[in-house]
Design a protein around this motif. Structure first.
Motif, PDB file in Angstrom:
ATOM      1  N   ALA A   1       0.833  -1.211   0.000  1.00 53.60           N
ATOM      2  CA  ALA A   1       0.000   0.000   0.000  1.00 53.60           C
ATOM      3  C   ALA A   1       0.862   1.254   0.000  1.00 53.60           C
ATOM      4  CB  ALA A   1      -0.940  -0.012   1.204  1.00 53.60           C
ATOM      5  N   ALA A   2       1.958   1.230   0.753  1.00 53.66           N
ATOM      6  CA  ALA A   2       2.867   2.389   0.775  1.00 53.66           C
ATOM      7  C   ALA A   2       3.465   2.622  -0.610  1.00 53.66           C
ATOM      8  CB  ALA A   2       3.973   2.164   1.804  1.00 53.66           C
ATOM      9  N   ASP A   3       3.812   1.547  -1.304  1.00 51.46           N
ATOM     10  CA  ASP A   3       4.348   1.680  -2.662  1.00 51.46           C
ATOM     11  C   ASP A   3       3.283   2.220  -3.624  1.00 51.46           C
ATOM     12  OD1 ASP A   3       6.775   0.724  -1.806  1.00 51.46           O
ATOM     13  OD2 ASP A   3       6.483  -1.307  -2.596  1.00 51.46           O
ATOM     14  N   VAL A   4       2.060   1.724  -3.497  1.00 53.04           N
ATOM     15  CA  VAL A   4       0.985   2.145  -4.395  1.00 53.04           C
ATOM     16  C   VAL A   4       0.667   3.626  -4.202  1.00 53.04           C
ATOM     17  CG1 VAL A   4      -1.494   1.845  -4.884  1.00 53.04           C
ATOM     18  CG2 VAL A   4      -0.015  -0.151  -4.640  1.00 53.04           C
ATOM     19  N   ARG A   5       0.711   4.084  -2.958  1.00 53.41           N
ATOM     20  CA  ARG A   5       0.428   5.502  -2.690  1.00 53.41           C
ATOM     21  C   ARG A   5       1.415   6.428  -3.386  1.00 53.41           C
ATOM     22  NH1 ARG A   5       0.784   4.421   2.607  1.00 53.41           N
ATOM     23  NH2 ARG A   5      -0.919   3.232   3.264  1.00 53.41           N
ATOM     24  N   GLN A   6       2.616   5.937  -3.648  1.00 54.67           N
ATOM     25  CA  GLN A   6       3.632   6.761  -4.293  1.00 54.67           C
ATOM     26  C   GLN A   6       3.369   6.921  -5.788  1.00 54.67           C
ATOM     27  OE1 GLN A   6       5.880   8.365  -2.430  1.00 54.67           O
ATOM     28  NE2 GLN A   6       4.811   7.373  -0.735  1.00 54.67           N
ATOM     29  N   ILE A   7       2.532   6.084  -6.359  1.00 50.46           N
ATOM     30  CA  ILE A   7       2.210   6.181  -7.783  1.00 50.46           C
ATOM     31  C   ILE A   7       1.143   7.254  -7.956  1.00 50.46           C
ATOM     32  CG2 ILE A   7       1.301   4.966  -9.798  1.00 50.46           C
ATOM     33  CD1 ILE A   7       2.245   2.347  -8.434  1.00 50.46           C
ATOM     34  N   GLN A   8       1.486   8.302  -8.657  1.00 53.23           N
ATOM     35  CA  GLN A   8       0.560   9.399  -8.889  1.00 53.23           C
ATOM     36  C   GLN A   8       0.403   9.610 -10.387  1.00 53.23           C
ATOM     37  OE1 GLN A   8      -1.106  10.944  -6.427  1.00 53.23           O
ATOM     38  NE2 GLN A   8      -0.081   9.594  -4.978  1.00 53.23           N
ATOM     39  N   PRO A   9      -0.802   9.945 -10.822  1.00 53.08           N
ATOM     40  CA  PRO A   9      -0.973  10.198 -12.249  1.00 53.08           C
ATOM     41  C   PRO A   9      -0.187  11.433 -12.674  1.00 53.08           C
ATOM     42  CG  PRO A   9      -2.973  10.779 -11.044  1.00 53.08           C
ATOM     43  CD  PRO A   9      -2.026  10.153 -10.057  1.00 53.08           C
TER      44      PRO A   9
END
Length: 92
Positions: A79-87
């Protein structure tokens, strides 16, 4: 018994060109024991949500809790990694 009532004993005998079937696989049933499912949704808007679903199956509740704790650590990091992905504003 008449000739017309005789049936082949196996399908293999009825079709001589048929390949022999592979060995039988035995599958352990997993519908017994304990199953824990945790679903986490972060965000409120339709296009502003992160949703993670995890599921653990085990023979006992204690084993399921141990497995869920291990999975929880993994999901937390994911989840921490996914939060770093921004459009991005610009298409690539």
């Amino acid at each position: 018994m008449t000739e017309s009532s005789k049936l082949p004993s196996t399908k293999a005998e009825s079709n001589p060109n048929r390949k022999p079937s592979p060995e039988t696989e035995y599958v352990e049933r997993t519908d017994v024991g304990v199953s824990l499912t945790v679903q986490l949704t972060r965000g409120t808007g339709t296009r502003d949500q992160d949703k993670l679903t995890t599921k653990v199956k085990a023979a006992t509740l204690e084993e399921a809790r141990e497995d869920m704790e291990t999975l929880r650590t993994y999901v937390h990091n994911l989840a921490a990694d996914v939060r770093q992905i921004q459009p991005s504003d610009e298409p690539e």
